[in-house]
Design an enzyme around this catalytic site. Structure first.
Site, PDB file in Angstrom:
ATOM      1  N   PHE A 140       0.534   7.204   4.166  1.00 44.19           N
ATOM      2  CA  PHE A 140       1.458   7.814   2.292  1.00 44.19           C
ATOM      3  C   PHE A 140       0.105   9.218   2.635  1.00 44.19           C
ATOM      4  O   PHE A 140      -1.210   8.814   2.649  1.00 44.19           O
ATOM      5  CB  PHE A 140       0.193   6.208   1.984  1.00 44.19           C
ATOM      6  CG  PHE A 140       0.388   6.810   0.349  1.00 44.19           C
ATOM      7  CD1 PHE A 140       1.071   6.710  -0.682  1.00 44.19           C
ATOM      8  CD2 PHE A 140      -0.916   7.775  -0.801  1.00 44.19           C
ATOM      9  CE1 PHE A 140       1.899   7.007  -2.084  1.00 44.19           C
ATOM     10  CE2 PHE A 140      -0.859   7.917  -1.835  1.00 44.19           C
ATOM     11  CZ  PHE A 140       0.213   7.555  -2.849  1.00 44.19           C
ATOM     12  N   ASP A 225      -5.827  13.578   6.843  1.00 38.24           N
ATOM     13  CA  ASP A 225      -6.160  13.373   5.684  1.00 38.24           C
ATOM     14  C   ASP A 225      -6.868  12.653   5.916  1.00 38.24           C
ATOM     15  O   ASP A 225      -6.714  10.943   5.436  1.00 38.24           O
ATOM     16  CB  ASP A 225      -4.719  12.761   4.588  1.00 38.24           C
ATOM     17  CG  ASP A 225      -4.771  12.994   3.787  1.00 38.24           C
ATOM     18  OD1 ASP A 225      -5.569  12.823   2.523  1.00 38.24           O
ATOM     19  OD2 ASP A 225      -3.866  12.029   2.531  1.00 38.24           O
ATOM     20  N   LYS A 254     -10.417  12.583  -3.834  1.00 38.94           N
ATOM     21  CA  LYS A 254     -11.063  10.893  -4.567  1.00 38.94           C
ATOM     22  C   LYS A 254     -12.030  10.806  -4.931  1.00 38.94           C
ATOM     23  O   LYS A 254     -12.845  11.392  -6.028  1.00 38.94           O
ATOM     24  CB  LYS A 254     -10.972   9.618  -3.729  1.00 38.94           C
ATOM     25  CG  LYS A 254      -8.959   9.608  -3.362  1.00 38.94           C
ATOM     26  CD  LYS A 254      -8.703   7.364  -3.583  1.00 38.94           C
ATOM     27  CE  LYS A 254      -7.018   7.821  -3.502  1.00 38.94           C
ATOM     28  NZ  LYS A 254      -6.321   7.500  -4.231  1.00 38.94           N
TER      29      LYS A 254
HETATM   30  N1  PLP Z   1      -3.853  11.074   0.265  1.00 38.86           N
HETATM   31  C1  PLP Z   1      -4.382   9.353   0.839  1.00 38.86           C
HETATM   32  C2  PLP Z   1      -4.777   9.058   2.099  1.00 38.86           C
HETATM   33  C3  PLP Z   1      -4.438   8.501  -0.213  1.00 38.86           C
HETATM   34  O1  PLP Z   1      -4.928   7.479   0.197  1.00 38.86           O
HETATM   35  C4  PLP Z   1      -4.067   9.582  -1.211  1.00 38.86           C
HETATM   36  C5  PLP Z   1      -3.823   8.041  -2.905  1.00 38.86           C
HETATM   37  O2  PLP Z   1      -3.963   7.516  -2.581  1.00 38.86           O
HETATM   38  C6  PLP Z   1      -3.466  10.984  -1.966  1.00 38.86           C
HETATM   39  C7  PLP Z   1      -3.158  11.372  -0.469  1.00 38.86           C
HETATM   40  C8  PLP Z   1      -3.153  11.265  -2.882  1.00 38.86           C
HETATM   41  O3  PLP Z   1      -4.325  11.138  -4.167  1.00 38.86           O
HETATM   42  P1  PLP Z   1      -3.930  11.436  -5.384  1.00 38.86           P
HETATM   43  O4  PLP Z   1      -3.943  10.152  -5.757  1.00 38.86           O
HETATM   44  O5  PLP Z   1      -5.244  12.034  -6.424  1.00 38.86           O
HETATM   45  O6  PLP Z   1      -3.040  12.221  -5.877  1.00 38.86           O
END
Ligand code: PLP
Length: 407
Positions: A140, A225, A254
């Site tokens: 994700f 990520d 976040k």
């Molecule tokens: N990358 C990871 C690992 C995430 O868990 C998330 C969101 O849960 C995102 C990217 C996307 O972040 P955003 O919702 O701030 O775009």
């Protein structure tokens, strides 16, 4: 207006891209949230791990207020006095030279993809438009059209094609699959060190180290990520530190915004980020002084209050307490630091049922992938508050077992 009325009102004007629990929140302080009817809840979910400092942290609010009075947004048509301090601090913490500021997590991922591809063409010498990025199944990384293009959840893609080409998915935690998937056109392996939304999946020990070696050997960038796993969530400042490796690029988001506003970053080495030239990327709000000031303060708080250590200690306590719960409903308990997933046997109960029942007892969390309930409280949570969550969780499970005649 009561809860029911508010939900009906929202449903009329906002399409159902989420399935929220039936609670209308209006206030947050520390580890606690309040709904419009005055009921108090312990926040064990923290906006998908983004509220790591608790709600309305006084120091972060002070920074927000002070900076808001001074300067909030200029765009990067001009310099401000807040971007360099934030980037210097995070680069020193994470072991990088430079960073591109963006807003949401997925924008950080999109930025990474652009940088990786440019590196693939200009440094590695991949033929134009042939670059491949390897990702993990069940990943994700967010919701833009390019990022959903390499999701393996069909529902995330349904009706949104044509999808962006250039991605290849391999099983998470499988080093041999990575080796086999690499071709001369591979520019990067983009992966979460622990898969969050997939249900807090912790890979086998040593996997990330092996991945690092494979990437180095094959001139493939390792891009992590850590939008969710970063900044103390797993008990270390960054999840990659559990394996003592250094990635080639890192995406953060976040918690960096202190739960107050969005800010994300893509960090990497100078020779990689120097490939980004004027006009190659940008964002009106990216790097705004308000977000940078809050981000800087959030990092200072993390360091000064050793919230990563706190996450490790309290997380270990919480995980071992969860493991003591005797329940036929539980299939697995996994996680690191204050980031724990409890998976249920899918024919016995759903994560949603558990979350709905816990809500009635004053604990908020959210299921993921139907069978898992996540516990991702603020890193500032007190031990007594964890005990309250454990008590409610245990009681909830026992009540469900009774109702289903499993006890
Ligand atoms: N990358 C990871 C690992 C995430 O868990 C998330 C969101 O849960 C995102 C990217 C996307 O972040 P955003 O919702 O701030 O775009």
């Amino acid at each position: 207006m009561n809860t029911h009325d508010f939900i009906a009102r929202e449903d009329k004007v906002c399409p159902p891209t989420y399935t929220p629990l039936p609670v209308v929140l209006c206030k947050g302080k520390g580890s606690w949230l309040w709904d419009i009817e005055g009921k108090k809840y312990l926040d064990m979910m923290t906006a998908y791990s983004a509220v790591s400092f608790g709600h309305a942290h006084p120091r972060l609010l002070k920074t927000l207020n002070e900076q808001a009075q001074k300067l909030t947004l200029t765009s990067r048509a001009f310099h401000t006095d807040k971007l360099a301090p934030l980037l210097e601090k995070i680069c020193a913490l994470a072991g990088f030279d430079m960073g591109i500021p963006t807003n949401t997590g997925v924008e950080g991922v999109e930025t990474a993809i652009k940088v990786i591809r440019r590196w693939g063409y200009e440094t590695k010498g991949i033929t134009s438009n042939e670059a491949e990025i390897i990702v993990a199944k069940n990943n994700f990384h967010g919701r833009t059209t390019t990022v959903i293009s390499f999701s393996t959840e069909l529902e995330y893609q349904r009706g949104f094609g044509p999808l962006t080409p250039g991605f290849k998915a391999i099983p998470f935690g499988d080093a041999r699959a990575l080796k086999e998937a690499i071709t001369p056109n591979t520019c990067a392996f983009l992966v979460e060190p622990i898969q969050g939304e997939a249900g807090i999946i912790v890979p086998p020990k040593g996997w990330l180290k092996e991945v690092r070696e494979i990437c180095t050997k094959n001139n493939v960038l390792l891009i992590l990520d850590e939008v969710q796993s970063g900044l103390g969530r797993t008990g270390k400042m960054f999840a990659f530190q559990h394996e003592n490796i250094q990635p080639d690029g890192l995406i953060l988001g976040k918690a960096l915004g202190g739960g107050l506003l969005p800010i994300s970053l893509f960090l990497s080495r100078r020779e990689i980020l120097s490939l980004m030239t004027p006009g190659s990327h940008g964002s009106t709000f990216g790097g705004n002084p308000l977000a940078c000031a809050v981000g800087y303060e959030a990092l200072s708080l993390l360091e000064e209050e050793h919230l990563d250590q706190r996450s490790a200690e309290l997380g270990a306590y919480m995980k071992s307490s969860l493991e003591k719960i005797q329940s036929p409903l539980i299939k697995d308990i996994r996680g690191l630091g204050l980031w724990i997933g409890v998976e249920f046997h899918k024919d016995l109960v759903t994560g949603r049922e558990v979350c709905e029942a816990m809500r009635l007892k004053g604990v908020l969390s959210k299921d993921t992938r139907k069978t898992v309930v996540r516990f991702a409280p603020p890193l500032t949570i007190k031990k007594e508050e964890i005990d309250f969550a454990l008590e409610v969780f245990t009681e909830t499970l026992h009540e469900i077992e009774k109702a289903k005649q499993l006890r």
